[in-house]
Motif scaffolding. Sequence first.
Motif, PDB file in Angstrom:
ATOM      1  N   UNK A   1       0.819  -1.213   0.000  1.00 43.08           N
ATOM      2  CA  UNK A   1       0.000   0.000   0.000  1.00 43.08           C
ATOM      3  C   UNK A   1       0.852   1.262   0.000  1.00 43.08           C
ATOM      4  N   UNK A   2       2.111   1.133   0.407  1.00 49.39           N
ATOM      5  CA  UNK A   2       2.996   2.300   0.488  1.00 49.39           C
ATOM      6  C   UNK A   2       4.075   2.283  -0.591  1.00 49.39           C
ATOM      7  N   UNK A   3       3.984   1.319  -1.525  1.00 53.69           N
ATOM      8  CA  UNK A   3       4.985   1.177  -2.583  1.00 53.69           C
ATOM      9  C   UNK A   3       4.357   1.576  -3.905  1.00 53.69           C
ATOM     10  N   UNK A   4       4.907   2.605  -4.543  1.00 60.29           N
ATOM     11  CA  UNK A   4       4.321   3.136  -5.770  1.00 60.29           C
ATOM     12  C   UNK A   4       4.601   2.266  -6.983  1.00 60.29           C
ATOM     13  N   UNK A   5       5.745   1.606  -6.998  1.00 60.33           N
ATOM     14  CA  UNK A   5       6.125   0.779  -8.141  1.00 60.33           C
ATOM     15  C   UNK A   5       7.611   0.498  -8.102  1.00 60.33           C
ATOM     16  N   UNK A   6       8.064  -0.328  -9.032  1.00 52.72           N
ATOM     17  CA  UNK A   6       9.477  -0.641  -9.172  1.00 52.72           C
ATOM     18  C   UNK A   6       9.870  -0.457 -10.630  1.00 52.72           C
ATOM     19  N   UNK A   7      10.906   0.344 -10.876  1.00 55.42           N
ATOM     20  CA  UNK A   7      11.381   0.623 -12.229  1.00 55.42           C
ATOM     21  C   UNK A   7      12.867   0.312 -12.313  1.00 55.42           C
ATOM     22  N   UNK A   8      13.235  -0.437 -13.330  1.00 63.03           N
ATOM     23  CA  UNK A   8      14.639  -0.802 -13.531  1.00 63.03           C
ATOM     24  C   UNK A   8      15.096  -0.364 -14.916  1.00 63.03           C
ATOM     25  N   UNK A   9      16.309   0.168 -14.976  1.00 62.50           N
ATOM     26  CA  UNK A   9      16.969   0.484 -16.238  1.00 62.50           C
ATOM     27  C   UNK A   9      18.011  -0.591 -16.491  1.00 62.50           C
ATOM     28  N   UNK A  10      18.068  -1.100 -17.725  1.00 60.79           N
ATOM     29  CA  UNK A  10      18.985  -2.216 -18.016  1.00 60.79           C
ATOM     30  C   UNK A  10      19.390  -2.169 -19.483  1.00 60.79           C
ATOM     31  N   UNK A  11      20.597  -2.613 -19.780  1.00 61.26           N
ATOM     32  CA  UNK A  11      20.949  -2.775 -21.185  1.00 61.26           C
ATOM     33  C   UNK A  11      20.025  -3.821 -21.803  1.00 61.26           C
TER      34      UNK A  11
END
Length: 422
Positions: free
Chosen positions: A191-201
């Motif tokens: 409920x307190x986590x907006x999302x997870x975003x990863x940058x990768x080759x």
Amino acid sequence: MPQHTPHAPFAEGQIGHDLLTRLDEAARYSQPGPGVTRLFCSPEHRQVLPLIEQWMELAGLTPELDAAGSLVGRCPNAQAGKPTLTLGSHQDSVVEGGKYDGMLGIAVPLIALEALRREGITLPYGVEVVAFGDEEGVRFPTTLVGSRALAGTTDPQQLKARDKQGISLKEALRSFGVEPDGIPALARDPANTLGFVEVHIEQGPRLEQHDHAVGVVTSLTGIERHQVTVSGKAGHAGTTPMPGRHDALVGASEMVLAVDRVLQTTEGLVGVVGQLDVHPNAVNVIPASVTFTVELRSPQSETRQRGHETIQAALDEVAERRELTLSMDNTYRADGAHCAEWIMHGLEQACATVEQPTDRMFSGAGHDGLAMQDVTDIGMLFVRCKEGLSHHPDESISAEDGEAAVRVIMAFLQQLDAFRCR
């Protein structure tokens, strides 16, 4: 994030140059030999942490090493308990890998946050950047230790996994200076986590073929790994007649070819036999046992299951015919993951904001998002790599593409609330 601007904004082109300089510096923390070899809870892992801590502090984050061996940098809003977006990737590498796989996804968001800080821009929500300790699964027959901890899905059996020296994961973490009994407390509140975003080759050629610097990922492949043990009978290589031998290596060799045949003939399934150990591994002794790995990848769990069953039957047939004993034990399994539409749209809009053309594309590799999907929405931005090469010392990106990725993340962070309200 602090309101003040401690440094002048980055000059045009400086971001890409500084990004590659940082990644060159991080690559120095490696075992001797070609490329980068930095395994989980190794001396090289310990040595690279102060460098990443410096990057985090420049971005206005407070770094802390957690109980799963991940270095986590949190901004004041995140520390105060505001809803928080998680970004990051892994610091560990394969043996003789490249300098960008994983580490790029740590450096890009940190430079993006530093650039926003230099411009005096304050984000209204929390941000944390995570340098996960383990994603490659090279040292131990398990993986995603750090991201599973944040997702609250760590299996206690993972901590019993042992490396080739017989050291358990729990023992390695304690030697590293953290207490693995604290892993359950790392679980993030959905409920307190907006999302997870990863940058990768990208780890593939599509962006290069389309002449695009970045791409938006739609989904991640599912992966499963098995450890196969073939047991025969040792004997003197010169005095034991050829008929009637129970040579584990000859049997294992036939099994490896059988695995390849299944992979070659099953649509939508790829895989590899990547490790093989022979015992006693002596020049004049018939091999008594062989252990090898089988990794299977497909976005469809049904395809992986069908491939697994076909391979198991083929290996059983070889073992029976050659009078060998066989065990095939699953050591890791993660179903494929779909990226959230709002994150994909947000990354596309951010690309448009900084005038970067982009495509949506599938990832044939697994990433920490496979674990993080259990706690929050996930998304991923690919960056073009030369010739699509990865897991290789010649892995390469350009400063221009690196800067493009940083600016996309900067735009995404500034427009996040608008994306989430759609």
